[in-house]
Design a protein around this motif. Structure first.
Motif, PDB file in Angstrom:
ATOM      1  N   PHE A 140       0.787  -1.232   0.000  1.00  0.00           N
ATOM      2  CA  PHE A 140       0.000   0.000   0.000  1.00  0.00           C
ATOM      3  C   PHE A 140       0.820   1.283   0.000  1.00  0.00           C
ATOM      4  CE2 PHE A 140      -2.774  -3.189   2.067  1.00  0.00           C
ATOM      5  CZ  PHE A 140      -3.805  -3.185   1.139  1.00  0.00           C
ATOM      6  N   LEU A 141       2.063   1.257   0.478  1.00  0.00           N
ATOM      7  CA  LEU A 141       2.841   2.480   0.601  1.00  0.00           C
ATOM      8  C   LEU A 141       3.917   2.632  -0.470  1.00  0.00           C
ATOM      9  CD1 LEU A 141       3.334   2.665   4.474  1.00  0.00           C
ATOM     10  CD2 LEU A 141       1.533   3.685   3.074  1.00  0.00           C
ATOM     11  N   ASN A 142       4.301   1.551  -1.114  1.00  0.00           N
ATOM     12  CA  ASN A 142       5.342   1.625  -2.131  1.00  0.00           C
ATOM     13  C   ASN A 142       4.757   1.694  -3.531  1.00  0.00           C
ATOM     14  OD1 ASN A 142       7.044   1.365  -0.001  1.00  0.00           O
ATOM     15  ND2 ASN A 142       8.254  -0.288  -0.848  1.00  0.00           N
ATOM     16  N   ARG A 143       5.511   2.278  -4.440  1.00  0.00           N
ATOM     17  CA  ARG A 143       5.110   2.367  -5.836  1.00  0.00           C
ATOM     18  C   ARG A 143       5.881   1.346  -6.667  1.00  0.00           C
ATOM     19  NH1 ARG A 143       4.535   8.838  -7.210  1.00  0.00           N
ATOM     20  NH2 ARG A 143       3.018   9.338  -5.580  1.00  0.00           N
ATOM     21  N   HIS A 144       5.348   1.029  -7.837  1.00  0.00           N
ATOM     22  CA  HIS A 144       5.948   0.018  -8.695  1.00  0.00           C
ATOM     23  C   HIS A 144       6.338   0.650 -10.026  1.00  0.00           C
ATOM     24  CE1 HIS A 144       4.559  -3.324  -6.054  1.00  0.00           C
ATOM     25  NE2 HIS A 144       3.626  -2.442  -5.771  1.00  0.00           N
ATOM     26  N   LEU A 145       7.503   0.260 -10.501  1.00  0.00           N
ATOM     27  CA  LEU A 145       8.024   0.780 -11.763  1.00  0.00           C
ATOM     28  C   LEU A 145       8.476  -0.394 -12.619  1.00  0.00           C
ATOM     29  CD1 LEU A 145       8.760   3.398 -13.292  1.00  0.00           C
ATOM     30  CD2 LEU A 145      11.041   3.206 -12.275  1.00  0.00           C
ATOM     31  N   HIS A 146       7.989  -0.448 -13.863  1.00  0.00           N
ATOM     32  CA  HIS A 146       8.353  -1.520 -14.788  1.00  0.00           C
ATOM     33  C   HIS A 146       9.504  -1.026 -15.665  1.00  0.00           C
ATOM     34  CE1 HIS A 146       7.828  -5.295 -16.778  1.00  0.00           C
ATOM     35  NE2 HIS A 146       7.576  -4.745 -17.957  1.00  0.00           N
ATOM     36  N   LEU A 147      10.662  -1.681 -15.555  1.00  0.00           N
ATOM     37  CA  LEU A 147      11.869  -1.227 -16.252  1.00  0.00           C
ATOM     38  C   LEU A 147      12.335  -2.250 -17.289  1.00  0.00           C
ATOM     39  CD1 LEU A 147      14.022   0.199 -13.318  1.00  0.00           C
ATOM     40  CD2 LEU A 147      12.599   1.471 -14.934  1.00  0.00           C
ATOM     41  N   ARG A 148      12.961  -1.713 -18.325  1.00  0.00           N
ATOM     42  CA  ARG A 148      13.618  -2.532 -19.339  1.00  0.00           C
ATOM     43  C   ARG A 148      15.088  -2.125 -19.370  1.00  0.00           C
ATOM     44  NH1 ARG A 148      15.280  -2.362 -24.653  1.00  0.00           N
ATOM     45  NH2 ARG A 148      14.971  -4.278 -25.882  1.00  0.00           N
ATOM     46  N   MET A 149      15.977  -3.112 -19.222  1.00  0.00           N
ATOM     47  CA  MET A 149      17.410  -2.820 -19.165  1.00  0.00           C
ATOM     48  C   MET A 149      18.180  -3.721 -20.115  1.00  0.00           C
ATOM     49  SD  MET A 149      18.029  -2.343 -15.044  1.00  0.00           S
ATOM     50  CE  MET A 149      16.886  -3.651 -14.558  1.00  0.00           C
ATOM     51  N   ARG A 150      19.167  -3.137 -20.770  1.00  0.00           N
ATOM     52  CA  ARG A 150      20.150  -3.912 -21.521  1.00  0.00           C
ATOM     53  C   ARG A 150      21.399  -3.999 -20.663  1.00  0.00           C
ATOM     54  NH1 ARG A 150      22.492  -2.054 -25.644  1.00  0.00           N
ATOM     55  NH2 ARG A 150      22.869  -4.022 -26.751  1.00  0.00           N
ATOM     56  N   ILE A 151      21.793  -5.229 -20.349  1.00  0.00           N
ATOM     57  CA  ILE A 151      22.928  -5.430 -19.450  1.00  0.00           C
ATOM     58  C   ILE A 151      23.966  -6.312 -20.129  1.00  0.00           C
ATOM     59  CG2 ILE A 151      21.489  -5.185 -17.384  1.00  0.00           C
ATOM     60  CD1 ILE A 151      21.527  -8.214 -17.099  1.00  0.00           C
ATOM     61  N   ALA A 152      25.186  -6.222 -19.649  1.00  0.00           N
ATOM     62  CA  ALA A 152      26.259  -7.049 -20.190  1.00  0.00           C
ATOM     63  C   ALA A 152      25.972  -8.518 -19.918  1.00  0.00           C
ATOM     64  CB  ALA A 152      27.595  -6.640 -19.578  1.00  0.00           C
ATOM     65  N   ALA A 153      26.299  -9.361 -20.869  1.00  0.00           N
ATOM     66  CA  ALA A 153      26.056 -10.794 -20.721  1.00  0.00           C
ATOM     67  C   ALA A 153      26.804 -11.352 -19.516  1.00  0.00           C
ATOM     68  CB  ALA A 153      26.490 -11.527 -21.989  1.00  0.00           C
ATOM     69  N   GLY A 154      26.121 -12.221 -18.766  1.00  0.00           N
ATOM     70  CA  GLY A 154      26.738 -12.873 -17.615  1.00  0.00           C
ATOM     71  C   GLY A 154      26.740 -12.052 -16.340  1.00  0.00           C
ATOM     72  N   THR A 155      26.054 -10.904 -16.348  1.00  0.00           N
ATOM     73  CA  THR A 155      26.074 -10.031 -15.162  1.00  0.00           C
ATOM     74  C   THR A 155      24.701  -9.924 -14.494  1.00  0.00           C
ATOM     75  OG1 THR A 155      25.628  -8.048 -16.496  1.00  0.00           O
ATOM     76  CG2 THR A 155      27.943  -8.661 -16.148  1.00  0.00           C
ATOM     77  N   THR A 156      23.776 -10.808 -14.845  1.00  0.00           N
ATOM     78  CA  THR A 156      22.402 -10.684 -14.343  1.00  0.00           C
ATOM     79  C   THR A 156      22.347 -10.699 -12.822  1.00  0.00           C
ATOM     80  OG1 THR A 156      21.579 -11.795 -16.335  1.00  0.00           O
ATOM     81  CG2 THR A 156      20.092 -11.653 -14.445  1.00  0.00           C
ATOM     82  N   GLN A 157      22.937 -11.707 -12.200  1.00  0.00           N
ATOM     83  CA  GLN A 157      22.880 -11.820 -10.745  1.00  0.00           C
ATOM     84  C   GLN A 157      23.601 -10.667 -10.059  1.00  0.00           C
ATOM     85  OE1 GLN A 157      21.033 -13.964  -9.125  1.00  0.00           O
ATOM     86  NE2 GLN A 157      20.381 -14.926 -11.043  1.00  0.00           N
ATOM     87  N   VAL A 158      24.704 -10.238 -10.640  1.00  0.00           N
ATOM     88  CA  VAL A 158      25.456  -9.127 -10.054  1.00  0.00           C
ATOM     89  C   VAL A 158      24.635  -7.843 -10.106  1.00  0.00           C
ATOM     90  CG1 VAL A 158      27.530  -7.696 -10.281  1.00  0.00           C
ATOM     91  CG2 VAL A 158      27.655 -10.171 -10.657  1.00  0.00           C
TER      92      VAL A 158
END
Length: 216
Positions: A140-158
């Motif tokens: 109820f108190l936080n807002r949500h933002l839908h993002l699209r990102m291009r990231i370097a391969a192999g860095t998802t978890q980081v």
């Protein structure tokens, strides 16, 4: 009397461990072992403060305050709590963990003094605040933002771990290959009213692994 003291120590460790388990599940700074030790230590200090000087009190001209040692726990646990508070880029982290460390010490003192019902009810109330109120806050108190990102391969978890460290709660929606050296990641980010969308985007662009970021 010894059996009674042992029961108090065991109960204090169990109640502290329950709170610590909730913190460890949430990957917070202080976990099960820390909270168990705080519960046991607080209970022991309370037992010593309340019962440890019977042989001295029997002597004449000697007066002792049985609450003196227990009162120092309240001060001492503040140093443990302060160690859990971090400030990162105008975001304060660890306040809740510091507060539940303080509450765990209070529960240990209560159990050490023999007020079992108060300690058990206090533990239940602490868990309600930590879990139920967390859900209500995010819903109820936080807002949500839908993002699209291009990231370097192999860095998802980081990248996901780094975004979490910035104080945002992120939920991965999809991950797909873009080129041989980049992935496209879409995710929901939860933030408070104190943070603007531009601040979030500017913060994310500081990470060199994030090539592009936009609102989806």
């Amino acid at each position: 009397m010894t059996e009674e003291f042992l029961f108090r120590l065991i109960l204090a460790s169990l109640l502290g461990g329950v709170i610590g388990l909730e913190r460890q599940i949430r990957a917070k700074e202080a976990g099960v072992r820390t909270h168990i030790l705080i519960g046991i230590g607080s209970a022991m200090f309370m037992i010593v403060s309340k019962y440890g000087f019977y042989d001295v009190i029997e002597h004449t001209h000697i007066g002792l305050d049985p609450s003196r040692i227990a009162a120092q726990v309240v001060t001492g646990v503040g140093f443990l709590g302060a160690g859990n508070i971090l400030v990162q880029k105008q975001t304060i982290k660890g306040l809740t963990t510091a507060a539940d460390v303080w509450v765990t010490a209070a529960i240990g003192l209560v159990i050490g003094s023999g007020m079992y019902e108060v300690g058990i009810i206090g533990t239940i109330m602490a868990l309600i605040v930590l879990e139920l109120f967390r859900q209500l806050t995010y819903r109820f108190l936080n807002r949500h933002l839908h993002l699209r990102m291009r990231i370097a391969a192999g860095t998802t978890q980081v990248v996901l771990a780094w975004i979490t460290e910035q104080g945002y709660r992120i939920q991965l929606r999809s991950l797909a290959n873009d080129t041989s050296d980049c992935h496209v990641l879409t995710a929901n980010v939860e933030y408070t009213d104190a943070t603007s969308v531009n601040q979030i985007l500017s913060s994310l662009k500081e990470n060199t692994a994030i090539k592009e970021v936009s609102v989806a």
